[in-house]
Enzyme design. Structure first.
Site, PDB file in Angstrom:
ATOM      1  CD  GLU A   1      -3.778  -6.033   3.001  1.00 34.15           C
ATOM      2  OE1 GLU A   1      -4.669  -5.331   3.506  1.00 34.15           O
ATOM      3  OE2 GLU A   1      -2.563  -5.790   3.108  1.00 34.15           O
TER       4      GLU A   1
ATOM      5  CD  GLU B   1      -3.232  -1.050   1.926  1.00 35.67           C
ATOM      6  OE1 GLU B   1      -3.285  -0.188   2.812  1.00 35.67           O
ATOM      7  OE2 GLU B   1      -4.159  -1.852   1.710  1.00 35.67           O
TER       8      GLU B   1
HETATM    9  O1  AHR Z   1      -5.462  -5.828   6.884  1.00 37.27           O
HETATM   10  C1  AHR Z   1      -5.435  -4.636   7.594  1.00 37.27           C
HETATM   11  C2  AHR Z   1      -4.774  -3.510   6.820  1.00 37.27           C
HETATM   12  O2  AHR Z   1      -5.530  -3.187   5.698  1.00 37.27           O
HETATM   13  C3  AHR Z   1      -3.412  -3.790   6.261  1.00 37.27           C
HETATM   14  O3  AHR Z   1      -2.394  -3.585   7.186  1.00 37.27           O
HETATM   15  C4  AHR Z   1      -3.285  -2.789   5.151  1.00 37.27           C
HETATM   16  O4  AHR Z   1      -2.451  -3.240   4.115  1.00 37.27           O
HETATM   17  C5  AHR Z   1      -4.727  -2.574   4.714  1.00 37.27           C
HETATM   18  O5  AHR Z   1      -5.037  -1.247   4.632  1.00 37.27           O
END
Ligand code: AHR
Length: 515
Positions: A317, A173
């Site tokens: 994610e 990110e």
């Molecule tokens: O999964 C929680 C958070 O969500 C992670 O650390 C980040 O990559 C995303 O914003």
């Protein structure tokens, strides 16, 4: 009645097992308590890893695990987490709850956990606050088999043999918590950092010339991709990676990530994990189905630079993100898990299967005790969530071939903006020639008759396993088995199979062509 057409002879793309991957971050009680309790814990463990958790994860055949973050990754300095535990640096986990991170779970522990699971390793490096040298030395520490400062240090710390790093993420990110960069700036940093993620052993060096996700011998490098619908990021990164680069090297990357969470009431409000009405049920499922639009949107840009689809789209994610359970630390992201999460998992996994020509890995966030977990723990107790059961029902798709399929659906829902197809499905044929079909019935009220017509295979035996319950049903530490799968009635027909899917259900049907 829904007609369902399957052409078992029309193989489309391999469903990479990594689509069934997981993500574990130093966040709340995921690593500490959830996975790692330490060698001296009264909770049964092997080298500090909870035995109940390891067993449950082996059952669903976890193929790959991403670690140490998330946002944590771009603040993680790996040398803090090696050597004698009593000497490891204690630091503040600034992203997640401001708690003390004692670094007792580091590189050696991650590799040991993956060894126990028998899964591939996906290590996420630090671009946001780390140096090129630091990243380069981490890779040398983990993988170099010979005499070198980092290999010697690894041996001194008790592990002379190198480990296999299957995947390496160059930042996380970086458009946000990983440094607030522009796509072009990140793209240039990616080019520089990845240069020093060396392929150390000779097999890997030979493979490195042929860049692409499917080259399993080498460390496969993942560039940071977009959040949700940020196509400007995808375009900017892809353009920067492929500019002034020999086209054979595919931007020196093997994958580009995508992050998308389902939160029914938007990022600020999110909404309760357990208390919701039918309107919110459908809104949640409609927002989940948006994943398919995102894959098409970002995939179209990737196609311009990489028409052969050598780069994987890595959805590392995904999952539900609700308001935390009342009374828990807001920074720990602990939430319960219901049949709604089961349908969210079913929709997402079927979408990933259907797009497996481009989506080559996906990691649910997160493995234990954080967001849409497959397992929850409390002291010595552990429960398998409805999401765990979906992973268990879908596991036969791993490394099978996606086959052509189409199901008749109707649109259901309570708000025009959030209508969804009533059924979600995908079908694959495994190495033994068995056909696997996974279907979700998204309706809260209506059962559906499925009449499947199969070509390209003559079914001789059929069996089914189902997960079904009312929409709020969940497993708790007092009632850990409320939601569980059972065998389901399914019959062979003249040209396929037939069954009834109750409302709010997920089913796995296996068809075999030999007696
Ligand atoms: O999964 C929680 C958070 O969500 C992670 O650390 C980040 O990559 C995303 O914003």
């Amino acid at each position: 009645m829904a007609n369902y057409y399957i052409n078992a002879a029309n193989k489309k793309s391999r469903i990479h097992k990594e689509i069934y991957g997981h993500f574990s971050e130093h966040l709340g009680r995921c690593i500490y308590e959830g996975i790692y309790v330490g060698e001296n814990s009264e909770i049964p463990n092997v080298n500090g890893m909870r035995s109940d958790v390891v067993e449950a994860l082996k059952e669903i055949r976890v193929p790959v695990l991403r670690w140490p973050g998330g946002c944590f990754a771009d603040e993680y300095h790996w040398k803090d987490g090696i050597g004698p535990k009593e000497n490891r640096k204690k630091m503040i986990n600034t992203h997640w709850g401001g708690v003390v991170e004692d670094n007792s779970f580091g590189t050696h522990e991650f590799m040991e956990f993956c060894r126990q699971l028998g899964c591939e390793t996906y290590v996420n490096g630090n671009v946001g606050s780390g140096t090129v040298q630091e990243m380069s030395e981490w890779v040398e520490y983990m993988t170099f088999n010979g005499v070198s400062p980092m290999a010697d240090l690894r041996a001194k710390n008790g592990h002379p043999e190198p480990w296999k790093v299957d995947f390496f993420g160059v930042g996380n990110e970086n458009w946000g918590c990983g440094g607030n960069m522009t796509p072009e700036y990140y793209g240039n940093l990616y080019r520089r950092y990845q240069t020093y993620v060396r392929q150390y052993n000779s097999d890997m060096m030979a493979a490195a010339d042929d860049q692409g996700f499917d080259e399993e011998k080498k460390i496969r490098k993942i560039a940071c991709g977009a959040n949700v619908d940020d196509t400007e990021w995808t375009e900017g990164v892809m353009k920067t990676l492929f500019r002034h680069c020999d086209p054979r090297f595919h931007g020196n990357a093997d994958g580009l990530s995508l992050h998308y969470y389902t939160h029914p009431e938007g990022w600020d409000i999110k909404g309760s994990a357990t208390e919701f009405d039918e309107k919110t049920w459908y809104k949640t499922l409609a927002k989940t189905w948006y994943m398919e639009d995102l894959i098409n949107m970002h995939g179209a840009i990737m196609d311009q630079y990489d028409p052969q689809k050598k780069l994987g789209m890595i959805v590392d994610e995904w999952g539900t993100w609700f308001t935390v359970e009342p009374g828990t630390n807001p920074g720990f992201l602990y939430q319960q898990n219901t049949m709604r999460d089961a349908l969210v998992a079913c929709i997402n996994l079927n979408i990933f299967n259907k797009h497996s020509d481009r989506v080559k890995m996906a990691c649910i966030a997160q493995m234990v005790n954080v967001l849409q977990s497959v397992l929850l723990t409390e002291g010595a107790k552990m429960v398998k969530t409805p999401t765990w059961h979906v992973f268990n029902l879908f596991k036969e798709h791993q490394d099978a071939d996606l086959v052509e399929s189409f199901i008749e659906t109707t649109k259901i829902g309570e708000e025009a903006e959030y209508m969804v197809p009533n059924l979600s499905e995908s079908a694959s044929v495994d190495a033994k020639g068995r056909l696997h079909v996974t279907i979700g019935n998204l309706s809260v009220t209506q059962a559906e008759n499925i009449d499947a017509h199969i070509t390209g295979m003559e079914g001789k035996r059929v069996k089914a396993e189902i997960l079904t319950n009312e929409m709020h049903a969940k497993n708790t530490f007092d009632a850990p088995d409320t939601v569980h799968s059972t065998t389901h009635d399914v019959k062979l027909t003249a040209d396929g199979f037939g069954c009834v899917l109750p409302p709010c259900s997920v089913v796995h049907i296996t068809v075999e062509s030999s007696d």
